[in-house]
Design a protein around this motif. Structure first.
Motif, PDB file in Angstrom:
ATOM      1  N   ALA A 196       0.841  -1.198   0.000  1.00 18.29           N
ATOM      2  CA  ALA A 196       0.000   0.000   0.000  1.00 18.29           C
ATOM      3  C   ALA A 196       0.875   1.247   0.000  1.00 18.29           C
ATOM      4  CB  ALA A 196      -0.911  -0.008   1.229  1.00 18.29           C
ATOM      5  N   ASN A 197       1.957   1.223   0.794  1.00 15.22           N
ATOM      6  CA  ASN A 197       2.893   2.354   0.816  1.00 15.22           C
ATOM      7  C   ASN A 197       3.654   2.469  -0.500  1.00 15.22           C
ATOM      8  OD1 ASN A 197       2.153   2.967   3.411  1.00 15.22           O
ATOM      9  ND2 ASN A 197       3.904   2.000   4.373  1.00 15.22           N
ATOM     10  N   LEU A 198       4.076   1.320  -1.038  1.00 18.23           N
ATOM     11  CA  LEU A 198       4.826   1.323  -2.286  1.00 18.23           C
ATOM     12  C   LEU A 198       3.973   1.874  -3.429  1.00 18.23           C
ATOM     13  CD1 LEU A 198       7.641   0.486  -3.336  1.00 18.23           C
ATOM     14  CD2 LEU A 198       6.641  -1.705  -3.993  1.00 18.23           C
ATOM     15  N   GLN A 199       2.672   1.618  -3.364  1.00 18.56           N
ATOM     16  CA  GLN A 199       1.742   2.088  -4.396  1.00 18.56           C
ATOM     17  C   GLN A 199       1.713   3.620  -4.448  1.00 18.56           C
ATOM     18  OE1 GLN A 199       0.258   0.015  -6.402  1.00 18.56           O
ATOM     19  NE2 GLN A 199      -1.040   1.452  -7.531  1.00 18.56           N
ATOM     20  N   GLU A 200       2.007   4.259  -3.298  1.00 19.46           N
ATOM     21  CA  GLU A 200       1.982   5.719  -3.229  1.00 19.46           C
ATOM     22  C   GLU A 200       3.280   6.356  -3.716  1.00 19.46           C
ATOM     23  OE1 GLU A 200      -0.790   7.334  -2.395  1.00 19.46           O
ATOM     24  OE2 GLU A 200      -1.727   5.352  -2.254  1.00 19.46           O
ATOM     25  N   THR A 201       4.289   5.541  -3.997  1.00 21.27           N
ATOM     26  CA  THR A 201       5.577   6.069  -4.461  1.00 21.27           C
ATOM     27  C   THR A 201       5.695   5.884  -5.973  1.00 21.27           C
ATOM     28  OG1 THR A 201       6.884   4.019  -4.346  1.00 21.27           O
ATOM     29  CG2 THR A 201       6.539   5.229  -2.285  1.00 21.27           C
TER      30      THR A 201
END
Length: 491
Positions: A196-201
């Motif tokens: 989920a965090n990686l999706q925001e990068t």
């Protein structure tokens, strides 16, 4: 660069940056404790290149300076260092590899520190407190770009979630030199929160999935796979599809590697052979007790024997293949076991040799995805090197406070940076050597002080400094690296 980022103690001899540089060189070539630091320094040419009073190199002076170094300083240094690496060495940032490992310590249980904790140790030392290290390296000679020290009881997938947030802050700077950056990592870092965090990068990724959690992909028959012919991938078969993973549709590449299959079967056979031997020994012990040939001691219970069987069959796959049964009989307990041939055949046919890769690089061909994932060997090699006791060793680590452990990790990563760059530069000049071989050969090039007899009228013994006799390889390294500029004029 270190001196520009780190604070200084005024009129205290060496700068903080010089202390760190010496510590990194020490870790690279001859890891010692800080008590032995001055002795090591005096046996090297650093006495001429970085002159220092031996008293400045006491453990107390070293840590008086290191106490000024904070995690914010380290992060800022890594940002600026990455920029310099890209500018001066044209470092390839298209594929970056991330993973975590841990290092056991001998820190006492009562020592009040948060980083050293007990957890699953990759060196089989679960009885000791450990410190974990996350590392981001280039696929170009595993040059470290970012590291993070975290508690030994935090698993990799949990830590990866917070690491992705910090990596996103680096992206803008990295993207100045490369607009498509892919992070490669293994299945141990997978988690819902992490993705989920990686999706925001802006980062892209190539990872792998736990095979047992995707039985539908394992069940795809081999006849639907196609064989790759790219150099380095000969004999590898792949099947490409799409599947929703961690809430997002992803490109899936299932690979079959006959070399992996062979290795897994060999490992399984070794584990089965060991488990059968231990089960036979346990079987004999129970039989001897039933027959009265073994007396004394407390008789084993059904529960205790079942626990022993579970421990014996704890290696991967063994418990699914070796079926053991213990039951009560009139004289005591009886153990029987057999091999489930159908289970062995099913595991070998359906699962062994296969790896399930997934990525958001939907436009990449199969070959590029497989090769990107295989670049993980760079970080595995880096961690293996950092656990080497002779060169680049994390150990010995005689520190027990969190701040000192973080600084220790920093100069260990600096040592990896220096040696990886050195190896990369030599490879570009046609000399491909491992780090260990490279440092061994360079260590054999030494200065020798020759003392001649005094002649009449001379008050002192005449001396001259010369270099030791070098092998052809050492002479080549000496020339290629331009080491003559560091030698005394008399050499």
């Amino acid at each position: 660069l270190l001196d520009s980022v780190l604070p200084h103690k005024r009129h205290q001899g060496l700068s903080t940056g010089q202390y760190l540089l010496l510590a990194a060189i020490n870790r690279a070539v001859c890891p010692t404790s800080k008590l032995q630091f001055a002795n090591w320094y005096q046996q090297t040419v650093l006495t001429r290149l970085v002159p220092a009073d031996p008293g400045w190199l006491s453990a107390q002076n070293f840590w008086n300076h290191m106490d000024l170094v904070t995690p914010e300083h380290i992060l800022e240094f890594e940002k600026q260092m990455t920029q310099r690496l890209v500018e001066r060495f044209q470092l390839d940032l298209r594929a970056l590899v991330y993973d975590g490992t841990n290092f056991f310590t001998y820190i006492n249980t009562r020592t009040p520190a948060e980083l050293p904790q007990r957890g699953h140790n990759k060196q089989k030392r679960g009885d000791l407190r450990q410190v974990s290290l996350g590392l981001l390296v280039s696929a170009d000679f595993h040059i470290p770009l970012f590291h993070k020290v975290y508690a030994g009881n935090v698993n990799d997938s949990t830590e990866f979630r917070s690491v992705t947030e910090e990596l996103s802050a680096h992206y803008r700077q990295l993207a100045q030199s490369c607009d498509h950056i892919t992070i490669v990592f293994d299945k141990g870092n997978n988690s819902e929160g992490g993705f989920a965090n990686l999706q925001e990068t802006p980062f892209h990724f190539v990872g792998s999935l736990v095979p047992s959690q995707h039985a539908d992909l394992l069940a795809i028959p081999r006849r639907q796979f196609r064989t790759l012919s790219t150099a380095g991938l000969e004999g590898v078969e792949v099947y490409r599809t799409q599947k929703k993973v961690f809430g997002q549709p992803r490109t899936i590449v299932v690979t079959f590697n006959p070399k992996l299959l062979e290795g897994q079967l060999q490992g399984l056979n070794v584990n089965l052979r060991k488990a059968r031997g231990k089960l036979r020994d346990l079987q004999t012990q129970l039989q001897r007790r039933r027959e009265g040939k073994r007396k004394g001691g407390k008789a084993p219970t059904l529960d205790s024997v079942q626990k022993q069987i579970h421990a014996i069959c704890s290696a991967q796959w063994v418990e699914k293949i070796l079926k053991a049964e213990v039951r009560k009989v009139r004289q005591g307990l009886k153990l029987t076991f057999h091999t489930d041939s159908a289970a062995l055949d099913r595991i070998g046919r359906v699962q062994f040799g296969k790896t399930i890769l997934f990525t958001d690089n939907a436009d990449w061909p199969d070959e590029q995805i497989v090769l990107a994932y295989r670049s993980q060997y760079h970080i595995e090699d880096a961690f293996k090197q950092m656990k080497n006791p002779h060169f680049l060793g994390w150990s010995p680590m005689f520190h027990w406070t969190d701040s000192k452990i973080e600084v220790h990790a920093f100069y260990c990563v600096l040592a990896l940076l220096l040696t990886s760059l050195l190896r990369r530069e030599l490879a570009r000049k046609g000399e491909h050597l491992s780090i260990n071989r490279l440092l061994e050969e360079l260590a054999a090039i030494r200065e020798t002080l020759v003392v001649y007899p005094r002649r009449q009228g001379q008050r002192q013994f005449p001396t001259a400094t010369c270099l030791t006799r070098m092998s052809d390889l050492q002479q080549h390294l000496f020339s290629v690296l331009g080491l003559r500029r560091y030698a005394p004029a008399t050499c």
